[in-house]
Design a protein around this motif. Structure first.
Motif, PDB file in Angstrom:
ATOM      1  N   ILE A 278       8.183 -10.473  -7.065  1.00  0.00           N
ATOM      2  CA  ILE A 278       9.273  -8.736  -6.271  1.00  0.00           C
ATOM      3  C   ILE A 278      10.784  -9.094  -5.632  1.00  0.00           C
ATOM      4  O   ILE A 278      11.625  -8.341  -5.757  1.00  0.00           O
ATOM      5  CB  ILE A 278       8.207  -8.486  -4.978  1.00  0.00           C
ATOM      6  N   LEU A 279      10.791 -10.091  -4.958  1.00  0.00           N
ATOM      7  CA  LEU A 279      12.225 -10.575  -4.234  1.00  0.00           C
ATOM      8  C   LEU A 279      13.254 -10.848  -5.712  1.00  0.00           C
ATOM      9  O   LEU A 279      14.139  -9.816  -5.661  1.00  0.00           O
ATOM     10  CB  LEU A 279      11.879 -12.084  -3.668  1.00  0.00           C
ATOM     11  N   VAL A 280      12.638 -11.563  -6.710  1.00  0.00           N
ATOM     12  CA  VAL A 280      13.683 -12.152  -7.587  1.00  0.00           C
ATOM     13  C   VAL A 280      13.497 -10.418  -8.243  1.00  0.00           C
ATOM     14  O   VAL A 280      14.977 -10.395  -8.750  1.00  0.00           O
ATOM     15  CB  VAL A 280      12.673 -12.024  -8.857  1.00  0.00           C
ATOM     16  N   GLU A 281      13.014  -9.416  -8.559  1.00  0.00           N
ATOM     17  CA  GLU A 281      13.108  -8.476  -9.066  1.00  0.00           C
ATOM     18  C   GLU A 281      13.881  -7.332  -8.152  1.00  0.00           C
ATOM     19  O   GLU A 281      15.062  -6.468  -8.931  1.00  0.00           O
ATOM     20  CB  GLU A 281      12.302  -7.487  -9.741  1.00  0.00           C
ATOM     21  N   ALA A 282      13.877  -7.589  -6.980  1.00  0.00           N
ATOM     22  CA  ALA A 282      14.649  -6.618  -6.276  1.00  0.00           C
ATOM     23  C   ALA A 282      16.125  -7.508  -5.987  1.00  0.00           C
ATOM     24  O   ALA A 282      17.149  -6.566  -6.391  1.00  0.00           O
ATOM     25  CB  ALA A 282      14.163  -6.336  -4.887  1.00  0.00           C
ATOM     26  N   GLU A 283      16.546  -8.288  -5.926  1.00  0.00           N
ATOM     27  CA  GLU A 283      17.553  -9.256  -5.788  1.00  0.00           C
ATOM     28  C   GLU A 283      18.548  -8.639  -7.195  1.00  0.00           C
ATOM     29  O   GLU A 283      20.050  -8.108  -7.088  1.00  0.00           O
ATOM     30  CB  GLU A 283      17.965 -10.100  -6.281  1.00  0.00           C
ATOM     31  N   ASN A 284      17.492  -8.707  -7.964  1.00  0.00           N
ATOM     32  CA  ASN A 284      18.757  -8.405  -9.778  1.00  0.00           C
ATOM     33  C   ASN A 284      18.995  -7.055 -10.030  1.00  0.00           C
ATOM     34  O   ASN A 284      20.184  -6.443 -10.447  1.00  0.00           O
ATOM     35  CB  ASN A 284      17.270  -8.935 -10.559  1.00  0.00           C
ATOM     36  N   GLN A 285      17.874  -6.258  -9.624  1.00  0.00           N
ATOM     37  CA  GLN A 285      18.939  -4.828  -9.293  1.00  0.00           C
ATOM     38  C   GLN A 285      19.802  -4.300  -8.686  1.00  0.00           C
ATOM     39  O   GLN A 285      20.788  -4.044  -9.060  1.00  0.00           O
ATOM     40  CB  GLN A 285      17.717  -3.839  -9.108  1.00  0.00           C
ATOM     41  N   ALA A 286      19.644  -5.085  -7.018  1.00  0.00           N
ATOM     42  CA  ALA A 286      21.149  -4.888  -6.244  1.00  0.00           C
ATOM     43  C   ALA A 286      22.129  -5.351  -6.892  1.00  0.00           C
ATOM     44  O   ALA A 286      23.042  -4.749  -6.399  1.00  0.00           O
ATOM     45  CB  ALA A 286      20.427  -5.792  -5.111  1.00  0.00           C
ATOM     46  N   LEU A 287      21.575  -6.870  -7.604  1.00  0.00           N
ATOM     47  CA  LEU A 287      23.460  -7.360  -7.611  1.00  0.00           C
ATOM     48  C   LEU A 287      24.123  -6.216  -9.337  1.00  0.00           C
ATOM     49  O   LEU A 287      24.911  -6.022  -9.091  1.00  0.00           O
ATOM     50  CB  LEU A 287      23.166  -8.454  -8.571  1.00  0.00           C
ATOM     51  N   ASN A 295      29.585   1.895  -3.870  1.00  0.00           N
ATOM     52  CA  ASN A 295      30.083   2.340  -2.593  1.00  0.00           C
ATOM     53  C   ASN A 295      28.753   1.364  -2.195  1.00  0.00           C
ATOM     54  O   ASN A 295      27.571   0.443  -2.693  1.00  0.00           O
ATOM     55  CB  ASN A 295      29.268   3.515  -1.839  1.00  0.00           C
ATOM     56  N   GLN A 296      28.790   0.521  -0.403  1.00  0.00           N
ATOM     57  CA  GLN A 296      28.050  -0.310  -0.369  1.00  0.00           C
ATOM     58  C   GLN A 296      26.126  -0.219  -0.221  1.00  0.00           C
ATOM     59  O   GLN A 296      25.262  -0.671  -0.313  1.00  0.00           O
ATOM     60  CB  GLN A 296      28.327  -1.287   0.792  1.00  0.00           C
ATOM     61  N   ASN A 297      26.799   1.060   0.167  1.00  0.00           N
ATOM     62  CA  ASN A 297      24.574   1.810   0.458  1.00  0.00           C
ATOM     63  C   ASN A 297      24.060   1.869  -0.753  1.00  0.00           C
ATOM     64  O   ASN A 297      23.070   1.978  -0.151  1.00  0.00           O
ATOM     65  CB  ASN A 297      24.859   2.895   1.059  1.00  0.00           C
ATOM     66  N   GLU A 298      24.800   1.657  -1.806  1.00  0.00           N
ATOM     67  CA  GLU A 298      23.461   2.174  -3.132  1.00  0.00           C
ATOM     68  C   GLU A 298      23.038   0.387  -3.264  1.00  0.00           C
ATOM     69  O   GLU A 298      21.569   0.533  -3.517  1.00  0.00           O
ATOM     70  CB  GLU A 298      24.557   1.869  -4.509  1.00  0.00           C
ATOM     71  N   VAL A 299      23.506  -0.833  -2.291  1.00  0.00           N
ATOM     72  CA  VAL A 299      22.638  -2.532  -2.283  1.00  0.00           C
ATOM     73  C   VAL A 299      21.448  -2.143  -1.742  1.00  0.00           C
ATOM     74  O   VAL A 299      20.600  -2.424  -2.026  1.00  0.00           O
ATOM     75  CB  VAL A 299      23.895  -3.463  -2.531  1.00  0.00           C
ATOM     76  N   VAL A 300      21.888  -1.110  -0.497  1.00  0.00           N
ATOM     77  CA  VAL A 300      20.731  -1.898   0.331  1.00  0.00           C
ATOM     78  C   VAL A 300      19.359  -0.159  -0.219  1.00  0.00           C
ATOM     79  O   VAL A 300      18.473  -0.566  -0.452  1.00  0.00           O
ATOM     80  CB  VAL A 300      21.352  -0.637   1.363  1.00  0.00           C
ATOM     81  N   ARG A 301      19.929   0.708  -0.739  1.00  0.00           N
ATOM     82  CA  ARG A 301      19.044   1.507  -1.357  1.00  0.00           C
ATOM     83  C   ARG A 301      18.455   1.527  -2.339  1.00  0.00           C
ATOM     84  O   ARG A 301      16.615   1.693  -2.414  1.00  0.00           O
ATOM     85  CB  ARG A 301      20.113   3.217  -2.026  1.00  0.00           C
ATOM     86  N   THR A 302      18.755   0.178  -3.327  1.00  0.00           N
ATOM     87  CA  THR A 302      18.399  -0.150  -4.116  1.00  0.00           C
ATOM     88  C   THR A 302      17.338  -1.260  -3.949  1.00  0.00           C
ATOM     89  O   THR A 302      15.805  -0.801  -4.476  1.00  0.00           O
ATOM     90  CB  THR A 302      19.270  -0.608  -5.302  1.00  0.00           C
ATOM     91  N   VAL A 303      17.715  -2.095  -2.845  1.00  0.00           N
ATOM     92  CA  VAL A 303      16.920  -3.141  -2.517  1.00  0.00           C
ATOM     93  C   VAL A 303      15.009  -1.985  -2.042  1.00  0.00           C
ATOM     94  O   VAL A 303      14.370  -2.502  -2.609  1.00  0.00           O
ATOM     95  CB  VAL A 303      17.357  -3.740  -1.766  1.00  0.00           C
ATOM     96  N   LYS A 304      15.815  -1.119  -1.107  1.00  0.00           N
ATOM     97  CA  LYS A 304      14.578  -0.653  -0.540  1.00  0.00           C
ATOM     98  C   LYS A 304      14.024   0.190  -1.349  1.00  0.00           C
ATOM     99  O   LYS A 304      12.969   0.426  -1.182  1.00  0.00           O
ATOM    100  CB  LYS A 304      15.327   0.574   0.683  1.00  0.00           C
ATOM    101  N   GLY A 305      14.248   1.220  -2.277  1.00  0.00           N
ATOM    102  CA  GLY A 305      13.444   1.627  -3.132  1.00  0.00           C
ATOM    103  C   GLY A 305      12.706   1.156  -3.912  1.00  0.00           C
ATOM    104  O   GLY A 305      11.547   1.441  -4.222  1.00  0.00           O
ATOM    105  N   TYR A 306      13.143  -0.141  -4.748  1.00  0.00           N
ATOM    106  CA  TYR A 306      12.161  -1.379  -5.167  1.00  0.00           C
ATOM    107  C   TYR A 306      11.272  -1.158  -4.388  1.00  0.00           C
ATOM    108  O   TYR A 306       9.650  -1.832  -4.168  1.00  0.00           O
ATOM    109  CB  TYR A 306      12.991  -2.344  -5.624  1.00  0.00           C
ATOM    110  N   PHE A 307      11.175  -1.637  -3.503  1.00  0.00           N
ATOM    111  CA  PHE A 307       9.998  -2.693  -2.626  1.00  0.00           C
ATOM    112  C   PHE A 307       9.214  -1.050  -1.956  1.00  0.00           C
ATOM    113  O   PHE A 307       7.855  -1.493  -2.080  1.00  0.00           O
ATOM    114  CB  PHE A 307      10.843  -3.286  -0.523  1.00  0.00           C
ATOM    115  N   LYS A 308       9.718   0.260  -1.889  1.00  0.00           N
ATOM    116  CA  LYS A 308       8.949   0.888  -1.522  1.00  0.00           C
ATOM    117  C   LYS A 308       7.852   1.284  -2.473  1.00  0.00           C
ATOM    118  O   LYS A 308       7.489   1.147  -3.007  1.00  0.00           O
ATOM    119  CB  LYS A 308       9.717   2.743  -1.257  1.00  0.00           C
ATOM    120  N   LYS A 309       8.307   1.709  -4.436  1.00  0.00           N
ATOM    121  CA  LYS A 309       7.634   1.515  -5.378  1.00  0.00           C
ATOM    122  C   LYS A 309       6.604   0.407  -5.326  1.00  0.00           C
ATOM    123  O   LYS A 309       6.082   0.429  -5.713  1.00  0.00           O
ATOM    124  CB  LYS A 309       8.423   1.526  -6.775  1.00  0.00           C
ATOM    125  N   MET A 310       6.699  -0.555  -5.031  1.00  0.00           N
ATOM    126  CA  MET A 310       5.634  -2.093  -4.370  1.00  0.00           C
ATOM    127  C   MET A 310       4.893  -2.347  -3.550  1.00  0.00           C
ATOM    128  O   MET A 310       4.412  -3.133  -3.796  1.00  0.00           O
ATOM    129  CB  MET A 310       6.555  -3.502  -4.667  1.00  0.00           C
TER     130      MET A 310
END
Length: 398
Positions: A278-287, A295-310
């Motif tokens: 989960i951590l590896v995939e979340a970081e890869n999506q954020a990168l 916009n920097q908020n897209e990094v945050v939203r991407t991680v939070k979105g993936y965590f919500k999915k999982m």
């Protein structure tokens, strides 16, 4: 040799003077000590030990450094500026006692004020580091500059430090290289039966051997002790199957890079593998969201979105990215609502984490350079571990 040149320090001063003129400041005092060294080091290369320090920048002439007697020679050795003054108020940070230095040649803030006023009218002085300065020292400054407006100038240094030059990036890259070597050794040598302190000592020793100026921290916990955001190594004995959370920060010429990738001593369980995945995939999506202009908020939203999915949102405790440089964590530190934009030359840490999960707590952290096309990781080790994990769900440093 990784160094910031005298010419680069002079360029920083020129940029600060431009900002000072915009704010109608005739002088700016940049404070620092052993614990809050970043701004002082940025403007002078001085990093106090035990004592306090400052650099005074005026609109005309070179800056001068303010130090205390015990560290005078140390200051002169480090400082980018040859003019060093001593103040009794800048002696040892940790004691209230007045320490006698009978051979010290002191100046005073009143004399400094008179010198500045002899060159130009002094109406407003900025201070960087008000938040880090002890109240008694601030009172001495206020009394010495009575009838002159004193303003908080912290934002000027944050603005100057936000993007990095090639020399600054080179220092961070070297810090990351050294951190990789220390972290790799911990992964290779971790085994049941050793203590957390023994494991951490391998990183400290290797990083020192590799040329680290300083190791700000090697956070290390194992087993049940990983259920915390941060933690120091202890005498706990590492057991078979213990997940290990270790974050290693290395400093070179003041610049700090950090590495962290989850690993397990002994045999890894399927549940631990799923957690790390989960951590590896979340970081890869954020990168994929990092590049100049984004916009920097897209990094945050991407991680939070993936965590919500999982279904792990309850274990997501803080934003997954922050700046890095002369501090391990510095601006920017965006959240989902941030309007800040990435710029080429910014350096940031991905810091993707989950804490309190039934199968472990951990983070993946690496220092990155933002580019026009995307990013460059400073940690070859974390990139290698992430790539091989996705291919085989194993941790191998080879």
């Amino acid at each position: 040799m990784f160094k910031i040149s005298k010419e680069e320090f002079a360029a920083r001063v020129d940029k600060l003077k431009t900002l000072m003129k915009e704010r109608e400041m005739q002088a700016c005092l940049i404070y620092g000590d052993e614990y809050r060294k970043e701004n002082l080091r940025y403007m002078s290369n001085y990093w106090p030990l035990f004592e306090r320090g400052a650099v005074m920048v005026t609109l005309t002439g070179e800056p001068f450094v303010i130090a205390a007697p015990e560290g005078e020679m140390f200051c002169r050795e480090m400082s980018a500026w040859s003019d060093v003054r001593l103040l009794p108020e800048f002696a040892c940070v940790t004691v209230p006692d007045k320490i006698e230095y009978p051979q010290a040649h002191y100046t005073s803030l009143t004399e400094i004020r008179q010198e500045i006023q002899g060159k130009e009218p002094l109406l407003r002085i900025g201070i960087v580091g008000i938040d880090a300065m002890p109240e008694p020292l601030m009172k001495v400054i206020a009394d010495s500059f009575a009838d002159i407006e004193i303003v908080d100038a912290n934002d000027l240094l944050f603005k100057l430090r936000m993007t990095k030059t090639a020399s600054e990036v080179a220092c961070l890259q070297e810090a990351a290289r050294i951190a990789d070597e220390g972290y790799k050794l911990m992964i290779e040598r971790a085994k049941p039966g050793m203590t957390e302190l023994e494991l951490a000592s391998l990183a400290y020793g290797e990083c020192t051997k590799q040329g680290a100026e300083n190791i700000p921290f090697c956070l290390l916990t194992s087993g049940k002790r990983v259920d915390t955001i941060i933690g120091r190594a202890s005498g706990k004995v590492i057991e078979d199957g213990d997940m290990i959370m270790a974050a290693l920060a290395v400093q070179v010429e003041g610049y700090v890079a950090t590495v962290n990738f989850p690993f397990v001593a002994g045999e890894m369980s399927e549940e631990q593998k799923a957690f790390i995945d989960i951590l590896v995939e979340a970081e890869n999506q954020a990168l994929s969201k990092i590049k100049a202009g984004a916009n920097q908020n897209e990094v945050v939203r991407t991680v939070k979105g993936y965590f919500k999915k999982m279904n792990v949102t309850e274990y997501d405790l803080y934003p997954p990215m922050h700046g890095c440089g002369l501090a391990e964590a510095e601006s920017p530190y965006p959240d989902e609502n941030s309007e800040a934009i990435f710029a080429a030359g910014m350096t940031v840490n991905m810091d993707v984490s989950l804490f309190g999960h039934p199968h472990g707590s951990n983070r993946i952290e690496e220092s990155l350079l933002v580019t026009e096309a995307g990013y460059e990781s400073m940690s070859k080790l974390v990139r290698h571990l992430s790539k091989t994990w996705k291919e085989s769900a194993t941790i191998s440093v080879c």
